[in-house]
Design an enzyme around this catalytic site. Structure first.
Site, PDB file in Angstrom:
ATOM      1  N   VAL A 118      29.325  68.060  35.061  1.00  9.06           N
ATOM      2  CA  VAL A 118      28.939  66.679  35.053  1.00  9.06           C
ATOM      3  C   VAL A 118      27.529  66.673  35.014  1.00  9.06           C
ATOM      4  O   VAL A 118      26.817  65.789  34.159  1.00  9.06           O
ATOM      5  CB  VAL A 118      29.492  65.979  36.062  1.00  9.06           C
ATOM      6  CG1 VAL A 118      28.927  64.522  36.010  1.00  9.06           C
ATOM      7  CG2 VAL A 118      31.064  65.710  36.105  1.00  9.06           C
ATOM      8  N   ILE A 176      26.511  67.730  31.251  1.00 11.25           N
ATOM      9  CA  ILE A 176      26.738  66.862  30.138  1.00 11.25           C
ATOM     10  C   ILE A 176      25.691  65.893  29.996  1.00 11.25           C
ATOM     11  O   ILE A 176      25.540  65.106  31.137  1.00 11.25           O
ATOM     12  CB  ILE A 176      27.955  66.329  30.443  1.00 11.25           C
ATOM     13  CG1 ILE A 176      29.053  67.468  30.327  1.00 11.25           C
ATOM     14  CG2 ILE A 176      28.214  65.119  29.539  1.00 11.25           C
ATOM     15  CD1 ILE A 176      30.494  66.720  30.917  1.00 11.25           C
ATOM     16  N   GLU A 204      25.283  62.776  29.540  1.00  9.82           N
ATOM     17  CA  GLU A 204      26.012  61.502  29.486  1.00  9.82           C
ATOM     18  C   GLU A 204      24.963  60.176  29.202  1.00  9.82           C
ATOM     19  O   GLU A 204      25.650  59.285  28.628  1.00  9.82           O
ATOM     20  CB  GLU A 204      26.769  60.890  30.587  1.00  9.82           C
ATOM     21  CG  GLU A 204      26.039  60.519  31.770  1.00  9.82           C
ATOM     22  CD  GLU A 204      25.744  61.980  32.660  1.00  9.82           C
ATOM     23  OE1 GLU A 204      25.540  61.554  34.061  1.00  9.82           O
ATOM     24  OE2 GLU A 204      25.739  62.899  32.281  1.00  9.82           O
ATOM     25  N   ASP A 225      14.057  50.337  -7.621  1.00  8.22           N
ATOM     26  CA  ASP A 225      13.830  49.550  -8.541  1.00  8.22           C
ATOM     27  C   ASP A 225      12.622  49.345  -8.975  1.00  8.22           C
ATOM     28  O   ASP A 225      11.689  49.211  -8.099  1.00  8.22           O
ATOM     29  CB  ASP A 225      14.388  47.971  -8.367  1.00  8.22           C
ATOM     30  CG  ASP A 225      16.319  48.069  -8.510  1.00  8.22           C
ATOM     31  OD1 ASP A 225      16.765  49.061  -9.059  1.00  8.22           O
ATOM     32  OD2 ASP A 225      16.625  47.250  -7.939  1.00  8.22           O
ATOM     33  N   ASP A 246      19.125  45.104  -5.611  1.00  8.28           N
ATOM     34  CA  ASP A 246      19.234  43.518  -5.505  1.00  8.28           C
ATOM     35  C   ASP A 246      20.297  43.030  -6.313  1.00  8.28           C
ATOM     36  O   ASP A 246      20.722  41.859  -5.791  1.00  8.28           O
ATOM     37  CB  ASP A 246      17.776  42.919  -5.924  1.00  8.28           C
ATOM     38  CG  ASP A 246      17.404  42.990  -7.287  1.00  8.28           C
ATOM     39  OD1 ASP A 246      18.415  43.846  -8.021  1.00  8.28           O
ATOM     40  OD2 ASP A 246      16.344  42.619  -7.683  1.00  8.28           O
ATOM     41  N   ASP A 292      23.996  46.831  -8.175  1.00  5.85           N
ATOM     42  CA  ASP A 292      23.408  47.896  -7.215  1.00  5.85           C
ATOM     43  C   ASP A 292      24.484  48.257  -6.091  1.00  5.85           C
ATOM     44  O   ASP A 292      24.314  49.197  -5.486  1.00  5.85           O
ATOM     45  CB  ASP A 292      22.236  47.540  -6.822  1.00  5.85           C
ATOM     46  CG  ASP A 292      21.055  47.196  -7.901  1.00  5.85           C
ATOM     47  OD1 ASP A 292      21.192  48.187  -8.775  1.00  5.85           O
ATOM     48  OD2 ASP A 292      20.380  46.230  -7.842  1.00  5.85           O
ATOM     49  N   ASN A 326      21.442  64.770  38.861  1.00  5.51           N
ATOM     50  CA  ASN A 326      21.825  64.080  37.807  1.00  5.51           C
ATOM     51  C   ASN A 326      21.470  62.668  37.454  1.00  5.51           C
ATOM     52  O   ASN A 326      20.795  62.294  36.424  1.00  5.51           O
ATOM     53  CB  ASN A 326      23.315  64.365  37.258  1.00  5.51           C
ATOM     54  CG  ASN A 326      23.718  63.992  35.845  1.00  5.51           C
ATOM     55  OD1 ASN A 326      22.889  64.415  34.704  1.00  5.51           O
ATOM     56  ND2 ASN A 326      24.692  63.234  35.604  1.00  5.51           N
ATOM     57  N   THR A 348      17.292  62.413  37.981  1.00  6.23           N
ATOM     58  CA  THR A 348      16.430  62.626  37.178  1.00  6.23           C
ATOM     59  C   THR A 348      16.533  62.129  35.663  1.00  6.23           C
ATOM     60  O   THR A 348      15.618  62.194  34.817  1.00  6.23           O
ATOM     61  CB  THR A 348      16.479  64.391  37.041  1.00  6.23           C
ATOM     62  OG1 THR A 348      17.823  64.592  36.652  1.00  6.23           O
ATOM     63  CG2 THR A 348      16.096  64.858  38.271  1.00  6.23           C
TER      64      THR A 348
END
Length: 897
Positions: free
Chosen positions: A290, A293, A295, A337, A634, A638, A728, A731
């Protein structure tokens, strides 16, 4: 047999047939049209004249798709494990991250899937037709091939029509061709093969607007079979082009997932072999997993992209899809274009030829500020009879007007005619005075089949014809010798080679009793007044932006509906190509195989006279050759290319809703320079994602390495699971988010684009991650074992180890602010969010150490001054080591240069 398809082996080229042949093939009559019974039968066979109902978006499948990322899957497993371990705070944080990402991703994809719906706005609700010999108005959806449709000024074309009769018909086809000027339409067949829609002068296409005149046409295609319908089908089939950041994140997530599983398994196995209990080692391995990871990375990616969105909005770039922010930073080719993006979309006369002298006209756009220069000196129409006559014809043989509104000069009518009016104003002519002195009494409007416009004016008891038109046509109408003709054509050719649209002007005196103006009056005996050459001038800021793109290693490609000579000239003026660079036309592209096109796609930077399918093919071929493609557009034409490109960029001012819906980004000022500014922000965003990754990963690596090291040494592990989870949280809780707000580094646009295959972690960052992760692990093991040797309790030694890890990461946050520059060269407060986040984390760590209620939860004790000195001295080493690494790499780079 159905008359619509009889004799067809491929798509019918209706423009090549005469009106009579078209009607015969369609089983219709110009005078009576179809009968009601025939119309009903054909409606049953071909279906209604609409683009079809789009399949409904599956909300469930979109929702499920948000959880298919490998990193999200790992986070869900981590949430389950932390819940089983009783670490409910971590469970809540992880689930919140997953939920926020799912919600944001769901709405982004939902909006992206609605692209084709805007096409329905172009289905015409009513159409005027001839059925059974009578004119009537019917629902547009009821049109069938063979119907005779009546067109009038101000209406929309309800289906694809072959014109069988036209009077002064002009159609705005900009949504299909990108051409800013209305297209002249007639009924004559065209023999050439494989013409693009913009060159099919006897066809009117569904959704385009009738600007002027009247016409009668026969329906040749309805619904999905129309040019507009084919574009809608292409948009529907293309699907979503995955952004580079999505691919990089998926590869990174898979790598992290494998690394975490392997490391946790090794950790668990070593612990068991060294005598640890299965329960304790399982909890330790899970906690280490954990902690490893990242997260916070998914939500930081979202925040970093959102920050980029805000910054880009200040540069007139509105981001519709978050991933587009980073994609811009990866871009290797920008396909643009010409009209309105690279140029001002304001026709401007720049050169004059009055029969004797060539003059330069200064100033741009429709604001009448500028002067006429001959040999560098100003001249005015007053006292210059030939110049005055040339400007007067352009001013009075004219159906448009120039006016000022809200401080901006505009044209009411044809932009070309607007440019002629402005040139006359710069020469000193007054429209009011000229119209009073030269009143118009008759007119022959411009028609493409004639190639000129003519007017009659009275002046001083005399009557005159003024004519303007294509040089070749007007010269044929003039009484001049061959030498003068050749000289004039040579000058017109020189003008055209500079990208100018050239109009010839002529005049003659006619008998005062001439009343109604007929063609015979104008087509002989004219006197040449001269030439006016005009251009849609490049935007001044675009030249510098293209120069900046070149420094940044980005190739700019111009794709336009203009002719090749004009396209090359403007591209050369802008600095896109040299004067002799190759130009590939749509017709040439049509005859190329994919293999042949692949050989030249890296060399060609100007494409002219392209059709919608060509633009899509160009996009796909560039992507197939490994480029990251940004495509501007535009018009409706396109949309397929915008959707197929890695990033589609629509015009906010002149763009159609279809183009905007298919795009990833919309320019509110239609300016190429805004794209260049947005590229910078895109690179800053990706840099920040890398900084966050480099900040997050070493901590997890160090946690696992330090645990394995102490177990091999036969010592207790330096943290309990709760402490790992705290490391975890403290930090990574705020600092990683703060990294998303890092300002861009100097020189971000002076380096080449990243290689498309390069992942989120570059080789440099991988090497530095291993270096920093190893250093942190050694430092933690040292302070942990040193505390135990000095007689500290296990709880005290673990507190030292945890605090060492936390402070290593504090210093690592500063290291991560730049891959190459010293942290001592960076402003400490240039990212105030990071500064505040570090202070908050510092006090949170102090609370864990000195608030008694938290000692029980995290098994910590207060630290002595000596222990603090050791911790700070050891953790600061990460700055010294990384600074040394940066210095060595900078020196190596300088030696290579």
């Amino acid at each position: 047999m159905d008359p619509i398809i009889r004799g067809e082996g491929k798509k019918m080229q209706w423009y090549q047939l005469t009106p009579g042949d078209c009607l015969d093939r369609l089983g219709s009559s110009a005078e009576t049209g179809l009968t009601d019974d025939e119309a009903r039968q054909r409606l049953a066979r071909h279906g209604p004249n609409k683009l079809g109902d789009e399949e409904k978006i599956s909300i469930l499948s979109l929702a499920v798709h948000q959880f298919m990322s490998p990193l999200i899957a790992i986070l869900l497993v981590a949430a389950i494990v932390t819940y089983l371990l009783g670490e409910w705070t971590d469970t809540g944080v992880i689930l919140l991250v997953v939920f926020l990402n799912a919600v944001i991703g769901f709405f982004q994809e939902y909006k992206a899937e609605e692209s084709v719906r805007a096409l329905k706005g172009f289905v015409v609700s009513k159409a005027r037709v001839v059925r059974g010999g009578r004119e009537r108005e019917i629902p547009g959806a009821g049109l069938v091939p063979g119907d005779i449709v009546l067109l009038a000024s101000g209406g929309r074309v309800p289906a694809d029509l072959r014109i069988i009769h036209a009077i002064e018909l002009r159609v705005d086809e900009s949504m299909l061709t990108g051409e800013s000027l209305p297209a002249e339409k007639g009924a004559m067949p065209i023999a050439e093969e494989s013409l693009i829609p913009g060159d099919q002068a006897n066809m009117a296409f569904m959704g385009t607007a009738v600007v002027n005149g009247r016409a009668r046409g026969v329906v040749v295609a309805t619904g999905a079979a129309t040019t507009l319908g084919e574009i809608a089908g292409e948009v529907r089939e293309i699907g979503i082009t995955k952004a580079p950041i999505q691919e990089k994140m998926e590869r990174f997530a898979r790598a992290i997932g494998i690394l975490v599983l392997v490391a946790s398994g090794v950790l668990f196995g070593i612990g068991i072999l060294l005598g640890g209990t299965a329960k304790d080692m399982f909890m330790t391995a899970v906690a280490a997993a954990v902690a490893t990871i990242p997260e916070g990375l998914p939500i930081v990616v979202t925040i970093a992209l959102a920050v980029g969105v805000g910054r880009m909005a200040r540069h007139n770039a509105i981001i519709r899809k978050l991933q587009a922010v980073e994609t811009l930073g990866s871009t290797t080719i920008i396909c643009s274009d010409k009209t309105g993006t690279l140029t001002k979309n304001e026709m401007t006369v720049t050169l004059l030829y009055d029969g004797r002298h060539t003059c330069e006209v200064t100033g741009g756009g429709y604001e009448p500020i500028g002067e006429i220069l001959r040999d560098g000196l100003p001249v005015a129409a007053a006292g210059e009879e030939q110049l005055a006559r040339l400007l007067r014809i352009g001013l009075l043989c004219n159906e448009s007007d120039v006016y000022e509104e809200d401080g901006e000069w505009r044209v009411d009518g044809d932009p070309t005619e607007g440019a002629l009016i402005v040139a006359a104003l710069k020469g000193g002519l007054s429209p009011e005075a000229e119209e009073e002195a030269w009143p118009q009494t008759a007119i022959i409007p411009f028609e493409s089949e004639r190639g000129y416009m003519a007017t009659i004016h009275d002046h001083g008891g005399k009557r005159f014809i003024f004519v303007k038109g294509a040089p070749e046509r007007v010269l044929d109408m003039c009484t001049i010798d061959s030498a003068e003709r050749e000289a004039t054509l040579r000058i017109a050719g020189d003008f055209a080679a500079q990208g100018l649209r050239v109009l010839a002007h002529a005049w003659k005196e006619i008998p005062p009793e001439t009343g109604k103006l007929i063609h015979d009056d104008a087509e002989t005996g004219l006197c040449l007044a001269g030439l006016q050459g005009m251009i849609d001038p490049p935007r001044p800021e675009v030249v510098e932006a293209i120069r900046g793109c070149r420094r940044a290693g980005i190739r700019v490609v111009m794709i336009t509906g203009d002719h090749g000579v004009t396209a090359r000239a403007i591209a050369a003026d802008l600095g896109i190509v040299r004067d002799d660079a190759p130009v590939l036309t749509g017709r040439e592209l049509e005859g190329m195989s994919d293999e042949e096109f692949s050989d030249c796609v890296r060399e060609v930077s100007v494409y002219a006279r392209v059709a919608p399918e060509h633009k899509l093919r160009i996009t796909r071929q560039m992507a197939a050759s490994g480029e990251i493609v940004a495509m501007t557009g535009d018009g409706v034409n396109d949309a397929p290319a915008l959707k197929a490109a890695h990033i589609g960029i629509a015009m906010g001012k002149g763009g159609t809703d279809v183009a905007k819906e298919a795009s990833d980004m919309v320019l509110t000022d239609d300016n190429f320079a805004s794209i260049f500014e947005a590229v910078r922000e895109g690179r800053v965003v990706f840099d920040n994602l890398r900084k966050v990754t480099f900040f997050l990963i070493p901590t997890g690596v160090a946690a696992i390495l330090s645990i394995i090291a102490t177990m091999i040494m036969g010592m207790p592990i330096p943290y309990v699971p709760a402490q790992l989870l705290w490391i975890n949280l403290v930090t990574n809780g705020l600092q990683d988010v703060a990294m998303a707000f890092e300002p861009g580094e100097k020189g971000v646009l002076d380096r080449p684009p990243r290689h498309p295959k390069e992942g989120l972690m570059s080789r440099l960052l991988i090497e530095r991650t291993v270096l920093v992760g190893g250093l942190i692990a050694v430092g933690v093991v040292y302070t942990f074992t040193d505390a135990l040797r000095n007689g500290a309790t296990l709880e005290n030694a673990r507190t030292v180890a945890v605090t060492t890890m936390v402070f290593f990461q504090f210093f690592q946050a500063w290291n991560s602010r730049s891959e190459t520059n010293s942290i001592f060269s960076l402003n400490l407060l240039s990212n105030p969010f990071l500064f505040v986040a570090l202070i908050a984390a510092f006090f949170a760590q102090l609370a864990v150490l000195y608030v008694p209620a938290l000692h029980v939860v995290f098994r910590t004790v207060p630290l002595t001054a000596a222990e603090w000195g050791t911790i700070l001295a050891v953790s600061a080493l990460v700055v010294v080591v990384v600074e040394l690494d940066k210095w060595l790499r900078r020196r190596g780079q300088q030696e290579d240069d």
